[in-house]
Enzyme design. Structure first.
Site, PDB file in Angstrom:
ATOM      1  N   SER A  87      35.888  39.545  -5.501  1.00 62.14           N
ATOM      2  CA  SER A  87      34.678  38.426  -6.421  1.00 62.14           C
ATOM      3  C   SER A  87      33.817  37.974  -5.441  1.00 62.14           C
ATOM      4  CB  SER A  87      35.529  37.349  -7.080  1.00 62.14           C
ATOM      5  OG  SER A  87      34.794  36.378  -8.363  1.00 62.14           O
TER       6      SER A  87
ATOM      7  N   HIS B 127      39.299  40.591 -14.230  1.00 60.49           N
ATOM      8  CA  HIS B 127      38.852  40.676 -12.609  1.00 60.49           C
ATOM      9  C   HIS B 127      40.153  39.455 -11.534  1.00 60.49           C
ATOM     10  CE1 HIS B 127      35.699  38.914  -9.613  1.00 60.49           C
ATOM     11  NE2 HIS B 127      36.868  37.323  -9.759  1.00 60.49           N
TER      12      HIS B 127
ATOM     13  N   ASP C 285      38.755  44.107 -15.648  1.00 57.74           N
ATOM     14  CA  ASP C 285      37.374  43.633 -15.306  1.00 57.74           C
ATOM     15  C   ASP C 285      35.993  43.579 -16.087  1.00 57.74           C
ATOM     16  OD1 ASP C 285      35.551  41.845 -13.837  1.00 57.74           O
ATOM     17  OD2 ASP C 285      35.845  42.269 -11.791  1.00 57.74           O
TER      18      ASP C 285
END
Lengths: 379, 212
Positions: free
Chosen positions: A155, A352, A319
């Protein structure tokens, strides 16, 4: 009234020379809170830097001192794990602008303005992902390490990995940007703005000066977390976990019914405010929004042209915050730069968040990549 | 026709056509293996030839397996991913038993020879006598050791014969540097001096091309 989370002692280095940021402001001194695991070998060739995500911290593989919970990547980093601390010297630093001991809005301001003892608050300068990476580079140098065996992150951590590889290619032997993208998308910026708007709209935020009387904008920060948390999950995962189930009731009564998913989100929001600073949240979400690797470099491929760094890119099928298409675009840019790259998309319904969870295929692939890099460097 | 040195090293568990391909790659070459599977050829080339080997694999399971071994493999496919590599990025670009399954074989070949100095292509020969015989005698799509999936399930949407392939190479201006026809067990066929005989008796063809 919710009080701010307690100040705890963090291990940190303080660099008197400070750091000049992308916005041309120099912050001095610069404090970087960090943790290390394992031992640096004599050749100083086994150092692995882990970069944390938006609300992560340096406590990657040990109990977090504020929450008392296990480290956020303790399923991946540790003795005998894919990022093996028996083999590698693992470093993780709190990002610049964070709230776990590194220089940021929750630390005393050092620019000589304001009253003595004032915190930076919203006067903390704008930082970028590249600024965070520059601060980490100073820490790594301070630790006597010229080249990192690997830089790994998911991320926002993945964004830092990309900046590391673009900015300091000679210092990064292997790079693993996970569940990220070469820029923050319009949709991602939009979700961040909802979160920031929630904080701004909380009267307790008080223009960012909530810290003056020891309160926090708990309502606003909690809503920001709730919105963000939805983006970290997938519809399939929410359905699997909660479906349309009610909290403490078997049928809808039309009287204050609470769905389990609501209760879950509220819980996420209320626990978050007990460990994270609202002004830090504003600063870091902005840094992510500004992130665009191609900016000033022409293109993503141009950012990596001629690189010797090996890359491991991984995405997760469900995601939708950093979808596979963005990882694939990154891989294609790396191919265009003739970089050595591995890429897998892990099949999962966990959204995610999957990068933090127990995903054996992901762990095996990342571990294999890291071992391969270590073999090449004869670590 | 160029000479073929005997097989010097036989890797365990490596498909026979891959062994033949491995023989064709010189020391230290930059290689792209399209359809690399779990990376057996790449691992072999890296270990035995000190090659800089990269791979593309369409099957996620196989790609993950290859990456887990530390190989530079991406999940992708020949039709969509080759165009992103720069000109001349590789010495050899390998496409093993995959050409007949891609969407645009002509375009894939062109990309291979844009990004690589040489292309090595292996494919099952649809001109093999058994294929011809089955079609002639039964009037149905041939079912042989090589062509063993029913027409409605086969991924092989662009089958060709050795002659067809040579025609395409000539049409697009590629030079056949070496070629070889083998039977299903990977034994080199003795008719390599005649393309027409190879086209009748070779079950697989292995061809090395370069730009003209």
């Amino acid at each position: 009234m919710v009080a701010p989370f307690p100040q705890v002692e963090h291990q940190r280095v303080v660099l008197p020379e400070g750091l000049t940021l992308d916005c041309n402001v120099t912050i001095a001194p610069l404090a970087i809170a960090y943790r290390t695991y394992g031992r640096l070998n004599a050749a100083r060739s086994n150092a692995v830097l882990i970069c944390h995500a938006l609300t992560g911290d340096q406590y990657v593989a040990e109990t977090q001192p504020v929450t008392g919970k296990p480290g956020w990547w303790s399923n991946l980093v540790g003795p005998g794990l894919p990022v093996d601390t028996d083999r590698f010297f693992v470093i993780c630093a709190n990002v610049l602008g964070g709230c776990m001991g590194s220089t940021g809005p929750r630390e005393p301001r050092t620019d000589g303005k304001g009253a003595p003892g004032d915190l930076w608050g919203t006067d903390f300068p704008t930082v970028t992902i590249r600024d965070m990476v520059r601060a980490q580079k100073k820490l790594v140098e301070q630790l006597g390490i010229e080249r990192l065996l690997a830089v790994i992150g998911g991320s926002m951590g993945g964004m830092q990995v990309l900046e590391w590889a673009a900015e300091y290619p000679e210092a990064v032997f292997a790079a693993a940007p996970i569940a990220c993208a070469a820029h923050h998308s319009a949709q991602n910026i939009a979700f961040h703005e909802v979160g920031r708007a929630a904080i701004h709209a909380d009267p307790a935020w008080r223009g960012g000066r909530y810290w003056t009387d020891g309160t926090i904008p708990a309502q606003g920060l909690s809503v920001a977390r709730m919105v963000a948390h939805i983006t970290y999950l997938s519809e399939a995962a929410l359905t699997r976990k909660f479906g349309r189930k009610l909290q403490g009731a078997s049928a809808v009564t039309f009287l204050e019914d609470v769905f389990q998913v609501e209760s879950y989100l509220r819980h996420q929001g209320s626990t978050f405010v007990r460990r994270f600073d609202a002004n830090s949240y504003l600063t870091i979400t902005r840094a992510m929004d500004y992130f665009d690797l191609a900016n000033e470099r022409g293109s993503v491929a141009a950012a990596f042209r001629g690189t010797d760094t090996r890359f491991f890119v991984a995405s997760f099928s469900s995601d939708w915050l950093f979808p596979t298409s963005e990882s694939r675009a990154l891989v294609r840019a790396l191919n265009a730069a003739a970089a050595r790259v591995s890429f897998v998309e892990i099949t999962t319904d966990k959204g995610h968040d999957a990068f933090l969870l127990d995903e054996p295929e992901f762990h095996r692939a990342l571990g294999g990549f890291l071992s391969g890099a270590a073999r090449e460097l004869r670590v | 026709m160029p000479d073929h040195s005997p097989i010097q090293y036989v890797a365990k568990n490596m498909r026979l056509d891959l062994r033949l391909i491995a023989e064709m790659i010189p020391e230290g070459a930059r290689v792209l293996d399209i359809g690399c599977g779990d990376g057996a050829l790449m691992a072999h080339l890296a270990a035995e030839k000190q090659a800089d080997a990269r791979g593309i694999e369409i099957d996620m399971q196989a790609a993950t397996e290859a990456v887990s071994q530390g190989l530079a493999v991406i999940h992708g496919d020949a039709d969509n991913d080759l165009k992103h590599y720069p000109d001349g990025a590789f010495d050899y670009v390998i496409l093993s038993r995959t050409l007949q399954a891609v969407e645009k074989p002509q375009e894939v070949l062109a990309q291979m020879l844009r990004i690589g100095r040489h292309a090595i292509v292996s494919f099952p020969n649809f001109g093999h006598w058994q294929v011809r015989w089955r079609l002639l005698t039964t009037g149905r799509m041939p079912n042989t050791d090589t062509w063993n999936t029913p027409w409605y399930r086969t991924p092989n949407i662009h089958p060709c014969t050795i002659l067809d392939f040579f025609d395409l190479a000539a049409k697009d201006g590629y030079v056949v540097e070496r070629w070889l026809a083998v039977d299903e067990r990977g034994l080199k066929a003795p008719w390599r001096r005649s393309v027409r005989l190879a086209n009748l008796f070779g079950e697989q063809a292995l061809v090395q091309l370069r730009r003209g």
